[in-house]
Design a protein around this motif. Structure first.
Motif, mmCIF file in Angstrom:
data_model
loop_
_atom_site.group_PDB
_atom_site.id
_atom_site.type_symbol
_atom_site.label_atom_id
_atom_site.label_comp_id
_atom_site.label_asym_id
_atom_site.label_seq_id
_atom_site.Cartn_x
_atom_site.Cartn_y
_atom_site.Cartn_z
ATOM 1 N N SER A 81 31.853 71.778 63.319
ATOM 2 C CA SER A 81 33.272 71.900 63.614
ATOM 3 C C SER A 81 34.056 70.931 62.756
ATOM 4 N N LEU A 82 35.286 71.319 62.433
ATOM 5 C CA LEU A 82 36.207 70.436 61.716
ATOM 6 C C LEU A 82 37.357 69.998 62.621
ATOM 7 N N ASN A 83 37.130 70.120 63.921
ATOM 8 C CA ASN A 83 38.097 69.687 64.926
ATOM 9 C C ASN A 83 37.459 68.566 65.732
ATOM 10 N N PHE A 84 38.010 67.360 65.634
ATOM 11 C CA PHE A 84 37.408 66.195 66.276
ATOM 12 C C PHE A 84 37.873 65.987 67.715
ATOM 13 N N VAL A 85 38.790 66.809 68.210
ATOM 14 C CA VAL A 85 39.388 66.557 69.526
ATOM 15 C C VAL A 85 38.515 67.024 70.690
ATOM 16 N N PRO A 86 38.044 68.287 70.731
ATOM 17 C CA PRO A 86 37.275 68.722 71.902
ATOM 18 C C PRO A 86 35.871 68.135 71.918
ATOM 19 N N LEU A 95 36.542 63.305 58.164
ATOM 20 C CA LEU A 95 37.830 63.953 58.413
ATOM 21 C C LEU A 95 38.984 62.963 58.382
ATOM 22 N N GLY A 96 38.691 61.682 58.524
ATOM 23 C CA GLY A 96 39.736 60.661 58.440
ATOM 24 C C GLY A 96 40.485 60.676 57.122
ATOM 25 N N LEU A 97 39.885 61.248 56.067
ATOM 26 C CA LEU A 97 40.570 61.318 54.773
ATOM 27 C C LEU A 97 41.772 62.265 54.813
ATOM 28 N N LEU A 98 41.818 63.129 55.815
ATOM 29 C CA LEU A 98 42.888 64.132 55.875
ATOM 30 C C LEU A 98 44.155 63.620 56.540
ATOM 31 N N TYR A 99 44.037 62.550 57.333
ATOM 32 C CA TYR A 99 45.119 62.208 58.244
ATOM 33 C C TYR A 99 45.672 60.810 57.993
ATOM 34 N N ASP A 100 46.948 60.673 58.269
ATOM 35 C CA ASP A 100 47.601 59.372 58.321
ATOM 36 C C ASP A 100 47.770 58.958 59.777
ATOM 37 N N SER A 101 47.699 57.685 60.039
ATOM 38 C CA SER A 101 48.051 57.143 61.344
ATOM 39 C C SER A 101 49.476 56.594 61.269
ATOM 40 N N LEU A 102 50.021 56.230 62.422
ATOM 41 C CA LEU A 102 51.377 55.679 62.441
ATOM 42 C C LEU A 102 51.444 54.392 61.640
ATOM 43 N N GLY A 230 46.523 68.231 57.101
ATOM 44 C CA GLY A 230 46.774 66.830 57.378
ATOM 45 C C GLY A 230 47.978 66.323 56.621
ATOM 46 N N SER A 231 48.227 65.031 56.750
ATOM 47 C CA SER A 231 49.313 64.384 56.015
ATOM 48 C C SER A 231 48.767 63.304 55.099
ATOM 49 N N GLY A 232 47.433 63.201 55.009
ATOM 50 C CA GLY A 232 46.795 62.097 54.321
ATOM 51 C C GLY A 232 46.597 62.319 52.839
ATOM 52 N N PRO A 233 45.850 61.416 52.195
ATOM 53 C CA PRO A 233 45.725 61.430 50.738
ATOM 54 C C PRO A 233 44.838 62.534 50.186
ATOM 55 N N TYR A 234 44.035 63.168 51.046
ATOM 56 C CA TYR A 234 43.128 64.221 50.574
ATOM 57 C C TYR A 234 43.295 65.481 51.400
ATOM 58 N N ARG A 235 42.968 66.612 50.777
ATOM 59 C CA ARG A 235 42.857 67.878 51.487
ATOM 60 C C ARG A 235 41.429 68.401 51.314
ATOM 61 N N LEU A 236 40.984 69.156 52.285
ATOM 62 C CA LEU A 236 39.640 69.720 52.265
ATOM 63 C C LEU A 236 39.696 71.054 51.535
ATOM 64 N N VAL A 237 38.973 71.165 50.402
ATOM 65 C CA VAL A 237 39.096 72.359 49.558
ATOM 66 C C VAL A 237 37.848 73.216 49.564
ATOM 67 N N ASP A 238 36.715 72.683 50.053
ATOM 68 C CA ASP A 238 35.500 73.505 50.074
ATOM 69 C C ASP A 238 34.632 73.079 51.244
ATOM 70 N N TYR A 247 36.507 67.177 49.236
ATOM 71 C CA TYR A 247 37.908 66.787 49.403
ATOM 72 C C TYR A 247 38.537 66.614 48.025
ATOM 73 N N GLU A 248 39.806 66.954 47.925
ATOM 74 C CA GLU A 248 40.548 66.815 46.676
ATOM 75 C C GLU A 248 41.812 66.005 46.935
ATOM 76 N N ARG A 249 42.096 65.057 46.025
ATOM 77 C CA ARG A 249 43.276 64.216 46.193
ATOM 78 C C ARG A 249 44.549 65.056 46.123
#
Length: 634
Positions: A81-86, A95-102, A230-238, A247-249
């Motif tokens: 899974s690529l969903n860390f919540v459930p 997956l932390g590469l995809l997201y920004d924190s406050l 996400g809003s972070g520095p990388y997106r998941l491309v493959d 991940y790609e910048r």
């Protein structure tokens, strides 16, 4: 060679920092009484931040670093899974590469946070609420703005989900209400007054895109292999399900020029290859299949790197001081199992672990014993006999904790044995005496049985065969006194399901610790989490003293009080014999192919977060080294 961190106590910077703290805003409440409201471009639980507002970059980053190229890393086991919540599904930590924190926490100072998605933090002196004011340029990677609605939805979606991961919900347990003040301002309220720890938990929360998760039939409560936005520095491309992630910048990443990001995220592509066998994974590394390794195996470090690539410098090895905090690692008892509900049984089995034999024969003498749940700092770890404020705190619980902990140190059984492998015979005798006292006896067949004649069982659950050599001598010692002991090795998905469902007797597990302690420790040790499947209290600790100490730790806004309370908690937990502790090292072992550059100045508290997601956020590919390595052939 990586240099030791340099101290920075420049008077001019200190004056600027103090001036920043003095820039609180005084406003008038609706009732007319003045209320002091603090608004800052940072948040600190305790200390004055080292960096004044307007700093250019983090001191352990190199803004001039070249960007580009691909780094290939390894990950153990798999993902579905690529969903860390459930709670269902196994997700990749990268997956932390995809997201920004406050806000983003400094790697130089404990509990100090600097702006990322949030531009400022606003709160009253009584900490009854906190507002995060978002950066006006904050964007998701599809171009949509990040709004306060996303922040509040990210909180509400987790706390209202029946099967969200308990450790995520635990981060928000002090929040009573969240609301959107305006498009850029999200407010969190705390019943009865908040704590700085609660604000710090919110500062680090992962913000999710409401518009993406609530469209196209997506459900945050379900597993998915669709690359999330996400809003972070990388997106998941493959995505190669269970096998690799690429991940790609993000070229137009909104936060590229933020001070906390300058000099970071220098690789154009980051590839994670997944391995189910650590031996095969290590051989792949030596063969050049991936670039970087935080070495956890004493055997590998002791004899595994005797290769031409190391000898000629193509493969570099670094031994760095272990300046990051570590928690408890060991064989965790499931106290919900009747045989392990008795403290005497847990203590007895501690006498049967032949640590010295394992240390010398399996770990080449390279590891030391863990003696604390909060390893890494004398400020939080118990040692010696209690004194000072810690002793005063423990005195409040006299009669509820063992009398001996007031005047005796916590000492693990000495397993040194010059005569034979395993533990000394005296340890076996002590273990048997404790077990007999707990109601167990040896029958005519040499089995350790209870009053009904049922033999004690002790199956140890492992997720990898790597720990089998460390575990097998323990099994032999238990069998020697009549326990039906064994090892069960399962894949990562089964391992996760079994520890979430508490379907184990003993499990090899590790707790991370990053100070200051807060609500995560409640999720690990509080009685309310003991019977909650999926919580971090996998041991099943249910002790009123522990509960009370945890409540006081979370509420403490004074760092010295929080430290004393944590030392007291550590002592009570260690005296409960809930774990047969494993081992640790005062060094971090790193191996990497010689194609990288990195800042000379390293963080004081970590080594570029390589232990969290295996990604070197401050490193870069050095063109000259990379070219030379390619020509030499790796």
């Amino acid at each position: 060679m990586i240099a030791a961190p340099a101290a920075s106590h420049r008077p001019t910077m200190r004056i600027l920092r103090l001036l920043a703290f003095a820039a609180a805003l005084a406003i008038v409440s609706p009732a007319g009484a003045p209320a002091q409201i603090v608004e800052e471009p940072f948040f600190s639980e305790f200390d004055t931040p080292d960096l004044a507002p307007g700093f250019d970059h983090l001191p352990y980053a190199a803004p001039e670093a070249p960007q580009g190229g691909t780094i290939t890393l390894s990950a153990f086991n798999s993902f579905d899974s690529l969903n860390f919540v459930p709670i269902g599904g196994e997700y990749p930590r990268s997956l932390g590469l995809l997201y920004d924190s406050l806000l983003v926490e400094s790697q130089d100072q404990v509990g100090v946070f600097y702006p990322r998605l949030a531009e400022t933090v606003r709160y009253p002196q009584d900490l009854a609420w906190v507002e995060f004011v978002l950066h006006p340029d904050a964007r998701w990677n599809d171009g949509e703005p990040v709004t306060a609605g996303d922040v509040v939805w990210s909180y509400e979606a987790v706390v209202e989900m029946d099967l969200a991961r308990p450790f995520l919900q635990a981060a928000y347990e002090e929040v009573s209400r969240a609301q959107v003040v305006d498009d850029r301002t999200a407010r969190f309220e705390f019943d009865g007054g908040g704590t700085r720890s609660a604000i710090a938990q919110l500062a680090g929360m992962t913000i999710l895109p409401r518009h993406w998760w609530t469209t196209a039939g997506r459900d945050l409560a379900e597993s998915t292999l669709e690359p999330p936005l996400g809003s972070g520095p990388y997106r998941l491309v493959d995505v190669d399900a269970g096998r690799s992630l690429t991940y790609e910048r993000v070229a137009d990443y909104w936060g590229r020029d933020l001070p906390v990001n300058r000099g970071l995220w220098n690789f154009e592509r980051v590839v994670y290859d997944f391995y189910r066998d650590r031996t095969i994974m290590f051989e792949a590394f030596l063969g050049g299949a991936y670039d970087f390794q935080v070495e956890l195996s004493s055997r590998n470090w002791g004899i595994g790197y005797d290769t031409p690539a190391v000898a000629d410098g193509r493969l570099q090895r670094l031994e760095l001081p272990a300046i990051s905090y570590r928690g408890m690692q060991g064989f965790f008892f499931n106290t919900r199992q009747p045989q392990f509900a008795d403290i005497r049984v847990r203590e007895a089995l501690n006498y049967l672990y032949p640590f010295e034999f394992v240390r010398q024969n399996v770990m080449y003498g390279l590891r030391d014993r863990i003696t604390s749940y909060f390893l890494g700092s004398d400020d939080y770890s118990q040692s010696g006999v209690p004194e000072g404020r810690e002793l005063e705190i423990l005195e409040e619980y006299r009669g509820q904790v063992p009398d001996w902990i007031f005047d005796q140190p916590i000492v693990l059984p000495d397993s040194a044995n010059a005569d034979r492998p395993g533990v000394p015979r005296a340890n076996r005798r002590i273990a048997l005496d404790l077990l007999v006292d707990a109601g167990w006896t040896l029958d005519g067949a040499g089995r350790l049985v209870d009053a009904e004649g049922v033999q004690m069982s002790a199956e140890i659950l492992l997720s990898s065969s790597v720990l089998e050599p460390h575990t097998a001598p323990f099994i032999e010692e238990m069998r020697a006194i009549g326990i039906d002991a064994g090892i069960r090795i399962v894949d990562s998905a089964q391992y996760q399901r079994r520890y979430e469902d508490r379907a184990f007797e003993i499990i090899s597990f590790a707790y991370s610790f990053y100070p200051p302690p807060g609500s995560f420790e409640r999720n690990r040790f509080h009685s309310e989490a003991a019977d909650e499947n999926g919580s971090a209290n996998i041991i099943g600790v249910a002790d009123p003293v522990v509960d009370d100490l945890l409540t006081r730790i979370v509420a403490a806004n004074d760092i010295t009080e929080k430290q004393a309370l944590t030392r007291a908690l550590d002592r009570v937990l260690m005296a409960g014999w809930y774990v047969v502790p494993h081992w640790h090292s005062d060094e971090v072992w790193i191996a990497h192919w010689d194609r990288f550059g990195f800042p000379e100045r390293q963080p004081r508290l970590d080594i570029g977060r390589v232990n969290s997601i295996g990604y070197q956020e401050t490193w870069w590919i050095d063109p000259d080294r990379d070219r030379a390595l390619e020509q030499a052939g790796r």
